[in-house]
Design an enzyme around this catalytic site. Sequence first.
Site, mmCIF file in Angstrom:
data_model
loop_
_atom_site.group_PDB
_atom_site.id
_atom_site.type_symbol
_atom_site.label_atom_id
_atom_site.label_comp_id
_atom_site.label_asym_id
_atom_site.label_seq_id
_atom_site.Cartn_x
_atom_site.Cartn_y
_atom_site.Cartn_z
ATOM 1 N N GLY A 26 0.859 -1.174 0.000
ATOM 2 C CA GLY A 26 0.000 0.000 0.000
ATOM 3 C C GLY A 26 0.895 1.224 0.000
ATOM 4 O O GLY A 26 2.114 1.101 -0.027
ATOM 5 N N SER A 27 0.297 2.419 0.021
ATOM 6 C CA SER A 27 1.148 3.611 -0.051
ATOM 7 C C SER A 27 0.324 4.873 0.129
ATOM 8 O O SER A 27 -0.877 4.888 -0.114
ATOM 9 C CB SER A 27 1.860 3.719 -1.414
ATOM 10 O OG SER A 27 2.352 2.493 -1.860
ATOM 11 N N ASN A 28 1.018 5.950 0.519
ATOM 12 C CA ASN A 28 0.493 7.304 0.410
ATOM 13 C C ASN A 28 1.401 8.086 -0.526
ATOM 14 O O ASN A 28 2.631 7.984 -0.428
ATOM 15 C CB ASN A 28 0.512 8.042 1.756
ATOM 16 C CG ASN A 28 -0.280 7.338 2.827
ATOM 17 O OD1 ASN A 28 -1.371 6.830 2.579
ATOM 18 N ND2 ASN A 28 0.256 7.324 4.046
ATOM 19 N N ASN B 94 -4.335 4.638 -2.279
ATOM 20 C CA ASN B 94 -4.799 3.308 -2.677
ATOM 21 C C ASN B 94 -6.282 3.199 -2.961
ATOM 22 O O ASN B 94 -6.768 2.102 -3.228
ATOM 23 C CB ASN B 94 -4.382 2.226 -1.669
ATOM 24 C CG ASN B 94 -2.915 2.278 -1.328
ATOM 25 O OD1 ASN B 94 -2.546 2.299 -0.170
ATOM 26 N ND2 ASN B 94 -2.058 2.317 -2.336
#
Length: 784
Positions: free
Chosen positions: A227-229, A503
């Site tokens: 996942g990520s920002n 995401n």
Amino acid sequence: MRPFRKSLAVLTAALTFTTLGTAVASAGEDGGKAVLRYTEHGIPHIVAKDFAGLGYGYGFAAATDNVCELANIYLTVSAQRSKYLGPDGDGYPSLSEAKNNLHSDLFFQQINDSGIVDRLVAQPAPLGPRREVRETVSGYVKGFNAYLARTGRAGISDPACRGAGWVRPITEQDFYRHFYAIAITGGQGVVTESLFTAPPTGATPAPGTAGQLSDQVRAALGGSGLGSNGIAIGADSTAAGQGSVLLGNPHYPWQAGRRFWQSQLTIPGKVDVAGASLLGMPFVQIGHTADAAWTHTVSTPVTFGLFEVPLKAGDPTTYLVDGQPEKMTSRDVTVQVRQADGSLKPARQTFWSTRYGPVMGDFQGVPLPWTTKSAYAVRDANATNMRGLNTWFELDQARSTADVVRALSRTQGVPWVNTIATDRAGNALYADIQVVPNVTDELAKTCSTPLGQRTFEQVGLAILDGSKSACRWGSDPGALEPGIFAPSRLPQQQRRDYELNTNDSAWLANAKAPITGYPHIVGDIGTERSPRTREALLTAEKGGFTTDSMKKMLFADHSLFADLTAADLAKLCASFPGGRAPSSSGPVPVGNACTALAKWDHTYTLDTRGSLLFERFAGRLGAVDRFSVPFDPKAPLTTPNTLNVGNPDVQKAFGDALVDLRTAGLAPDAKLRDGQAVTRNGERIPIHGSQGFLGVLNVMTPRWDPARGNTEIVHGSSYIQVVGFRGRACPDSSTLLTYSQSANSKSPYFSDQTKLYSRGEWVKERFCEADILRSPALRVVVLR
């Protein structure tokens, strides 16, 4: 190879004579050499005269820090885990969902036997690697092997592989096989176990329901530990009204082959880029140049699709397309398996395939049975993708967000991620230009099977009618190959205030300018956003950013879900008759839990009380109806809200959370640091942050030990960068590699940055030459 150390004064005088030119000249005259200049925390600044030398330096330095993990990767893609480690074990989940070593080997051996990687590499650019990429890869392989030749197996300091027979020199083929495994992670890598199927010989199970299949697809793609920002702040939302700020915050596993490794790569006059890449990738994948910065976030498109093919009566390995029979192809695969007595015996598996792709028998436990009437085949949009290497090569030379878009569009090689970027001119970019199956809404409507109609609507998984050649994936004139969307069909947006992704789909990359009109397979529109997305949007809407305020914002560890529900939960806690909450094991005393929740500031910093209890409560909720005010697409940042305290499942989740803490020896008002930590070389290191479903941007997904609390991080914030462009020519950038540069417990860089993270500190990046030379930790290694 000749490492040397000098005092800062002497070294600075020596190197500043002609700065980079001297450093490059000291590497020698041929292209297989480089200079490694290490600064604080073992971060290498690699300088070379050409791409072969740059790859050589990268390979040597990466092996120095992570030779065992890299060797584990090459063991996996060469399909030899069973030969050296036996058939059991976890199968190396960094590269596939194979349940054990044997299935991992059989899966990768069928890829190797097919020759697909070799064929892709043999193609000229843009489909195959461009010349500079090939030179970099060649140098990387030589650099890795040079390190191994220097140490030998017995001389490796890391006990994880010291003296192990599976540590070996590598070839360019090993490298390309590794990249291919990364590319198909979101497709064949997800359905690995599904491919172990065989023609029917008797009764078969009924297919799973659309709901079951959709839920499993969500779980497989959302639960992969990725996942990520990414938050890009343009000039209009900076404090000074000029320049830009980028937050890159991938949430990746803390262990094994999906770790990042940080470096700076420089060829004077050609490339100067800093950032991080997945282990073994000699290109910066998340990073910045002097004028542009970018990051990636795991995106919503399902990058694979299914085809249901009808079978010829009496012949389950012959299927019909446009009424004409076609034989399935089969591939018999053999791998060597170590026995308990040390001997080797062959293990075999037959894999079956159609024109669309491999035949599968289920999807992670949801039956998609191969019957006497039909079978399902999977097509992975990245199964022909070697282009991504060209993508990151070109990104590493970007000077603007326009360059970023050009690199993405020209190479069309990004697998399963979005791109968020900024530049010195003050632009903020969101682009989901990646490899996406060309399944238009019209094609899905016309060609979906009854099951596929529902899965496409629910989760974007296309299941098409394989009996009709007209139902194959479409082709766009602007696409580099048939079956994927052209960049012009995919969502992108550039603004001067902000663009972001955490995401969710592209719809609200900016709350003021929703993106619409893209195909449904790319993502949904007008649907509920996750608490983490809402937290990011609410934060970005405030504006006034600097690099310092961005760093403080991330490490504030604020929980939006707590803002929405914690006060209601505290009141619910205080309302339980006799101070006893219901739980799965009967009523449990609430103790001082109500006071802790009422006083809690809704953050996951280390000394907060009530945060750990709330984390266990939220994790216990699962899919229950938690909000009493539903989602309103006209108010996506503020709905849903208000805890549904009348729901018995919500009440029981609270009681179960209390039981969790007490079983682990933790009080309801325990500080987060008391129940969330990792241990490195015997030292306990408290970890701040929490899980994404709490609306915490600084995601940390811990492993809960029922007897001790959160004792390890499975995945979460990994390589973090905050890059600002304003004023001076050198970017204002800070980084942090949360788990540190090396997986080697004997390395000085095994946990040093983990301790920095625990204290909420950052590493001031040394990008420009003067900053590198001023490092008090400067150490130079000349590779000869």
